[in-house]
Design an enzyme around this catalytic site. Structure first.
Site, PDB file in Angstrom:
ATOM      1  NE  ARG A  91     -22.547  24.757  59.527  1.00 38.18           N
ATOM      2  CZ  ARG A  91     -22.392  24.365  58.252  1.00 38.18           C
ATOM      3  NH1 ARG A  91     -22.334  25.258  57.289  1.00 38.18           N
ATOM      4  NH2 ARG A  91     -22.293  23.082  57.956  1.00 38.18           N
ATOM      5  CG  ASP A 239     -15.862  23.587  55.955  1.00 35.74           C
ATOM      6  OD1 ASP A 239     -15.946  22.895  54.926  1.00 35.74           O
ATOM      7  OD2 ASP A 239     -16.686  24.463  56.270  1.00 35.74           O
TER       8      ASP A 239
HETATM    9  O1  MRU Z   1     -22.000  22.502  55.289  1.00 36.62           O
HETATM   10  P1  MRU Z   1     -21.475  23.403  54.212  1.00 36.62           P
HETATM   11  O2  MRU Z   1     -22.326  23.401  53.002  1.00 36.62           O
HETATM   12  O3  MRU Z   1     -21.166  24.778  54.737  1.00 36.62           O
HETATM   13  O4  MRU Z   1     -20.091  22.723  53.819  1.00 36.62           O
HETATM   14  C1  MRU Z   1     -19.271  23.425  52.956  1.00 36.62           C
HETATM   15  C2  MRU Z   1     -18.106  22.673  52.474  1.00 36.62           C
HETATM   16  O5  MRU Z   1     -17.822  21.587  52.889  1.00 36.62           O
HETATM   17  C3  MRU Z   1     -17.248  23.405  51.487  1.00 36.62           C
HETATM   18  O6  MRU Z   1     -16.562  22.504  50.682  1.00 36.62           O
HETATM   19  C4  MRU Z   1     -16.232  24.268  52.243  1.00 36.62           C
HETATM   20  O7  MRU Z   1     -16.859  25.102  53.161  1.00 36.62           O
HETATM   21  C5  MRU Z   1     -15.402  25.070  51.339  1.00 36.62           C
HETATM   22  S1  MRU Z   1     -16.266  26.430  50.636  1.00 36.62           S
HETATM   23  C6  MRU Z   1     -15.174  27.253  49.695  1.00 36.62           C
END
Ligand code: MRU
Length: 348
Positions: A91, A239
């Site tokens: 990712r 992220d």
């Molecule tokens: O695609 P995801 O579900 O991994 O996206 C996660 C998010 O956008 C969260 O808000 C982010 O990773 C913060 S987790 C503490």
């Protein structure tokens, strides 16, 4: 408090995760052993949330090194570098994935010349340290969060930034969970978070389990609840934060921030400082993951919800401009605009 979502086995032969794609209906555990298992689990969001994928990846690098059985140190270090590169490609947006893999890789190289047992032992210590630090960071972030709210507040959440996405407490949800322990009553409004429904499946599950008053809304209802005065603050995780404060988080986050600005509701981003990427000047430098359009058209439906011939566009994240963010809450303190100054001060 015990961490449950990502657990390294005592033997170092595997990592057991909660399969987040099965929640809230089924609490199932998955055992990961091969580099492909770790890659797939991250890619398919079986483990997700920026800190959790970093923790899982770091432990995964250690486990695959242990299981490789390579007895020559140079060959083992080469294997570790290649495997880290492979897992990192699962990712692109969350910087924690890269950071955690770099840390575990560096710990391996720091033992160069001391033999494979020393290399593996350093990797184990480092991957466990990343998780332990995350527990402490989430707690500190949540304590800072509590200084921004008052008892009885209505809080809007987007996506999931709770214990499943981190370790204990979480980032975006930590204030609510720690607040509950301290006797606060919050009213959470949780965006379902299309298309993968992390808000509905995970956030409402975690808050409800903790006994917090939670109301699920569709993403397009954020405006009405703000207009009705039900929301005192918006809480999100993230992220990757660029050096100027532009912040990548789950798709739809920037829309919530625009609405919050319009209605005069504070919009807070919560993250460990490891999510701040000072090598990224602005949000324009952040790579946004694009996912399978079928997540929009067919996933979770009995039958497709759009004609097969219709195109769908599925960016998984968006960038919220720094000017829309009231504060970025980290374990080292609360940063305010202009972020170029306040974020760099964190690293001095
Ligand atoms: O695609 P995801 O579900 O991994 O996206 C996660 C998010 O956008 C969260 O808000 C982010 O990773 C913060 S987790 C503490």
């Amino acid at each position: 408090m015990k961490v449950e979502n990502v657990v390294l086995s005592v033997s170092g032969q595997s990592v057991v995760i909660i399969d987040q794609t099965k929640l809230p209906n089924h609490l199932e555990y998955l055992t990961l052993v091969k580099s492909e298992d770790f890659y797939e689990a991250i890619k398919k969001l079986k483990v997700r949330g920026a800190p959790a994928i970093g923790i899982c990846a770091g432990m995964g690098l250690y486990v695959t090194a242990v299981r490789s059985g390579i007895s020559e140190e140079p060959a083992l270090l080469e294997f570790i570098d290649k495997t880290a590169q492979y897992i990192n490609s699962s990712r692109p947006t969350a910087v924690n994935l890269f950071h955690a893999l770099e840390r575990v890789k560096r710990s391996a190289h720091s033992q160069s010349g001391k033999g494979t047992a020393a290399v593996l032992s350093a990797m184990r210590d480092e991957s466990l340290a990343i998780q332990e630090e995350d527990v402490a960071m989430c707690r500190a972030i949540s304590e800072y969060g509590l200084t921004l709210v008052k008892d009885g507040d209505g809080i809007l959440t987007h996506c999931n930034a709770g214990p499943l996405a981190t370790s204990v407490y979480g980032t975006g949800l930590g204030t609510l969970l720690l607040g509950k322990e301290k006797g606060y009553t919050f009213h959470a409004y949780t965006d379902e978070t299309r298309p993968l429904l992390q808000g509905a499946r995970l956030t409402s599950y975690e808050l409800d389990k903790a006994g917090i008053d939670v109301t699920l809304i569709c993403d397009n209802m954020a405006s009405i609840v703000m207009k009705q005065g039900k929301i005192n603050a918006c809480f999100v995780g993230c992220d990757r934060v660029a050096a100027n404060g532009d912040t990548a988080n789950k798709i739809g986050t920037s829309g919530v921030a625009v609405l919050a600005k319009y209605y005069g509701v504070p919009f807070y981003v919560f993250c460990p400082s490891s999510t701040i990427d000072m090598n990224c000047k602005t949000g324009a430098d952040i790579v946004i993951e694009e996912r399978d359009p079928d997540e929009i058209k067919t996933k979770f439906y009995k039958e497709p919800m759009a004609p097969a011939s219709v195109k769908a566009y599925n960016p998984a994240f968006d960038v919220t401009d720094a000017e829309l963010i009231t504060a970025i809450v980290t374990e080292k303190g609360i940063c305010r605009y202009p972020y170029t100054d306040s974020l760099s001060a964190l690293f001095k």
